[in-house]
Design a protein around this motif. Structure first.
Motif, PDB file in Angstrom:
ATOM      1  N   ASP A  48       0.788  -1.220   0.000  1.00 54.61           N
ATOM      2  CA  ASP A  48       0.000   0.000   0.000  1.00 54.61           C
ATOM      3  C   ASP A  48       0.824   1.275   0.000  1.00 54.61           C
ATOM      4  N   GLY A  49       2.138   1.176  -0.179  1.00 53.62           N
ATOM      5  CA  GLY A  49       2.962   2.370  -0.238  1.00 53.62           C
ATOM      6  C   GLY A  49       3.342   2.881   1.136  1.00 53.62           C
ATOM      7  N   GLY A  50       4.136   3.962   1.143  1.00 48.10           N
ATOM      8  CA  GLY A  50       4.610   4.549   2.385  1.00 48.10           C
ATOM      9  C   GLY A  50       6.101   4.781   2.323  1.00 48.10           C
ATOM     10  N   THR A  51       6.709   4.955   3.471  1.00 45.37           N
ATOM     11  CA  THR A  51       8.139   5.214   3.562  1.00 45.37           C
ATOM     12  C   THR A  51       8.843   4.036   4.198  1.00 45.37           C
ATOM     13  N   LEU A  52       9.848   3.520   3.522  1.00 47.12           N
ATOM     14  CA  LEU A  52      10.648   2.416   4.031  1.00 47.12           C
ATOM     15  C   LEU A  52      11.870   2.979   4.747  1.00 47.12           C
TER      16      LEU A  52
END
Length: 339
Positions: A48-52
């Protein structure tokens, strides 16, 4: 009740993890890396996306700048994802950050990866579930001193003040093993300091330590700085590689640091090399694993502009690691690019 160093480290990192959303996550939000998103095609991260968050090491080493390059490749090539780097004490702590979810990706040296998988040494009885996104480049264990210390080899470090690397780093793990192989008691045979690369350089300059160890790619930024003073000496330590490999595992090999890697280093120096591995949790979505691997290994030329160690990135061999499973998404990428 007494607690082990590993238990204390787990508690410390678990507490630190509570600050991760504020420190490291962007407006994209916290990443869902376990699947359940669109799941198809290279344009999608597969979740679902986001910041790694990428767990790296100290700013004076290679993990931190190269991790920044990896973050850029993720940001530019995987729709819906951003990435940031965490400055850490490196390999041991990085495995714990993967375990507690405070990082989604992490660098670690082969010996620490193997120990984490097996639940031995620093991870005694606490095996960590990880998988590999590929062998990235070789770390070189570098033993360094300066003029006037009287140290010409590891055996001369007995009774001296020596930095073995930051607590929880692969440098510390390997340095203690090398000292023991040289006949020095790792507990009482020298005065121990636990400093990162930049701090080791500062301490050598002001005379508060006599020697230090650092495990990193070539060249290591902090040692470039020290070499500019004109009195840095790299010590030959490759003679201990076979003993370490026999006792601990195949991830220790003797290799040379080529002449002129550092200013004033006119001859090759025998060192101990170990592979650096990018790891993730096996719960990470397979499509996201694939896309991260592609973002890195499809952009080697750009990454070498970040740090020359990236020239060693090779999709044809990156999955050839005997002591940790390759993440299935990464394996698919390597299989597609085997030729």
């Amino acid at each position: 009740m007494t607690t082990s160093p590993l238990h204390r480290r787990r508690v410390r990192l678990a507490a630190a993890a509570l600050t991760i959303p504020a420190l490291f996550l962007s407006a994209c939000g916290s990443p869902d890396t376990s699947g359940g998103g669109s799941g198809g095609g290279e344009a999608s991260g597969g979740a679902d996306g986001g910041t790694l968050s990428i767990a790296t090491g100290g700013t004076g080493g290679v993990y931190y700048p190269l991790g920044g390059g990896f973050a850029t490749m993720i940001r530019d090539n995987i729709e819906g994802y951003d990435a940031t780097v965490q400055e850490t004490n490196a390999s041991v702590d990085n495995m714990l950050l993967i375990e507690n979810g405070a990082a989604q990706l992490a660098f670690a040296v082969g010996d620490v990866v193997s120990d984490a998988v097996e639940g031995v040494n620093d991870f005694d009885g606490n095996a960590i579930e990880i998988c590999s996104l590929g062998n990235t480049y070789n770390n070189f264990m570098q033993a360094v001193t300066v003029d006037g210390t009287g140290i010409e080899g590891v055996a001369d470090m007995e009774g001296k003040v020596v930095s073995v690397g930051a607590p929880g780093s692969a440098t510390e793990v390997a340095a203690l093993r090398i000292l023991e192989a040289a006949g020095i008691d790792p507990e009482s045979g020298f005065e121990r300091r636990q400093l990162g690369a930049a701090e080791t350089v500062a301490a050598l300059r002001d005379g508060t330590i006599d020697a230090g160890f650092w495990s990193g790619g070539l060249p290591t930024g902090a040692l470039i700085d020290l070499a500019s003073d004109g009195d840095m000496s790299l010590l030959n330590i490759g003679e201990y590689a076979e003993q370490l490999a026999t006792e601990y595992g195949e991830y220790y090999v003797e290799e040379e640091i080529p002449a002129d890697t550092y200013e004033g280093q006119t001859e090759a120096v025998s060192a101990i090399a170990s592979p650096n591995i990018l790891v993730a949790s096996p719960t990470m979505d397979e499509e996201l694993q694939y896309n991260i691997t592609a973002a890195i290994f499809d952009n080697v030329e750009a990454l070498t502009q970040v740090h020359p160690a990236a020239v060693e990135l090779d999709a044809a061999t990156a999955g050839d690691i005997a002591y940790v499973d390759t993440c299935p998404g990464a394996q698919r990428y390597f299989d597609e690019n085997a030729g």
